[in-house]
Write an enzyme that holds these catalytic residues in place. Sequence first.
Site, mmCIF file in Angstrom:
data_model
loop_
_atom_site.group_PDB
_atom_site.id
_atom_site.type_symbol
_atom_site.label_atom_id
_atom_site.label_comp_id
_atom_site.label_asym_id
_atom_site.label_seq_id
_atom_site.Cartn_x
_atom_site.Cartn_y
_atom_site.Cartn_z
ATOM 1 N N GLU A 126 1.523 0.354 -0.638
ATOM 2 C CA GLU A 126 0.787 0.856 -1.805
ATOM 3 C C GLU A 126 -0.723 0.679 -1.632
ATOM 4 O O GLU A 126 -1.529 1.511 -2.073
ATOM 5 C CB GLU A 126 1.249 0.117 -3.070
ATOM 6 C CG GLU A 126 0.675 0.629 -4.358
ATOM 7 C CD GLU A 126 1.081 2.077 -4.641
ATOM 8 O OE1 GLU A 126 2.248 2.308 -4.948
ATOM 9 O OE2 GLU A 126 0.218 2.983 -4.538
ATOM 10 N N GLY A 166 -17.494 -5.174 0.066
ATOM 11 C CA GLY A 166 -16.173 -5.244 0.697
ATOM 12 C C GLY A 166 -15.444 -3.913 0.748
ATOM 13 O O GLY A 166 -14.228 -3.876 0.923
ATOM 14 N N LYS A 196 -5.534 8.627 4.818
ATOM 15 C CA LYS A 196 -4.899 8.525 3.495
ATOM 16 C C LYS A 196 -4.294 9.869 3.082
ATOM 17 O O LYS A 196 -3.196 9.926 2.516
ATOM 18 C CB LYS A 196 -5.930 8.058 2.460
ATOM 19 C CG LYS A 196 -6.419 6.631 2.694
ATOM 20 C CD LYS A 196 -7.648 6.353 1.849
ATOM 21 C CE LYS A 196 -8.147 4.928 2.013
ATOM 22 N NZ LYS A 196 -9.463 4.730 1.398
#
Length: 437
Positions: A133, A191, A209
């Site tokens: 996920e 980050g 993705k």
Amino acid sequence: MMNKYKLNVGIIGLGTVGSGVIKLLKKQRRNIKNRTGIELKVVAITARNRRKRRGVDISSFKWVDSPLEIARDPEVDVVVELIGDTDKTAAKVIREAISNGKHVVTANKSLLAKEGSFFEELAKEKGVFLRYEAAVAGGIPIIKVLQDSLIVNKISKLYGVINGTCNFILTKMESDGREYLDVFSEAKKLGYVESDPRLDIGGIDSAHKLALLSCLAFGTTLNFKSVKTEGIDHISIEDIQEADLIGYKIKLLATAEYSKNTLIQEVSPKLIRKGSPIAQVNGSTNIIAIEGEEIGTTVFSGPGAGMGPTASSVVSDLVAIASRKSKSTFLTGEKINGSNKYESTSKKSSFYLRFILKDKPGVIARLSGKLSSCGISISQMKQKPFAKQKATLIITTHKTLQENLEKALIDIKNLKICEQRPVCIEIQEFQKGSQVS
Ligand code: HSE
């Protein structure tokens, strides 16, 4: 056989996401137990550097020196692989963990986009789960949505912004009037950025993705190689400002369409009308629109990167595994037509073009002559001084076929009047009445 209500977790990789998972498991331990009856216990951890400052106390966990030790540890039920996209160890760890009968949770979109089918085959053979996920769109539960909630829909198209770093950079360039290299370090501090930043800036992270989402949405086999990919490193603050003047924002858009057994996947910067929900997604936020037969257009938006959102997705996968919920996905895909080449369509679009030209008599006439001979009509044109004997020319075109524009750009290059590679961005118009128009 694993106790249904208890899962022993081994964590490999303690960067932003790994440290976030440790923090979240500590913070939510009681809540998870109360709401699901499941106990998630970290029984081993490892990372490249034990002493790195992480903002989380790891002294109470069993530290092992080699990631493969965790993948083989009989006490571990599930391996959480968070090493990162560029390290070859990740593939070995996942293979070893599955071969040893352990479930795997990973955020490694790059590896999955290329080898997901292989890992899933292995997981099926060993009777374990592979979940990911966190690999796509950070905290948005888009994998579960495609595997479960939308499973009865025939999905024809999905599109959106699925790289937080690029969206953060484009948004900051626009709001602060700064060039992209200048805002890049801020994204890194937060980050969002991959250990190899070219994956983000070059559009490759979005392509990874998109390939995963396409496979789940359309029920096709994984097809990362066919994603036509372009990044944002050639976009300047001037392009953003010019787009703004004509009512658009620039976004790195990922688009996948499936029809008549043909899959078209593309990642590239697009001019998007300011009023569209996609244009209004700022910073590291992601947005994904899905067009399905039963649901029409459904839009999901939320944090696409960063510690908390990504850790939330990893931990949700652990809970799902403990609850014995999983899906086989990469294996059930329909083989799709053709080679891995991007198929251009008969779709017509308008384009934004920026040229830096020699400032000499006849240059614009010769350039516009090439557009005209390729059947391309100019909608707007503006010339601005660039530097001594050079000029910037901004053009927007009326609708034309992409292949006509590509031909015109080659012809213009051969005129030897350009001082730099031109910038060419499609002006994306969504279907009128759709939720993102
Ligand atoms: N580098 C990725 C991004 C992190 O910016 O979206 C989340 O996948």
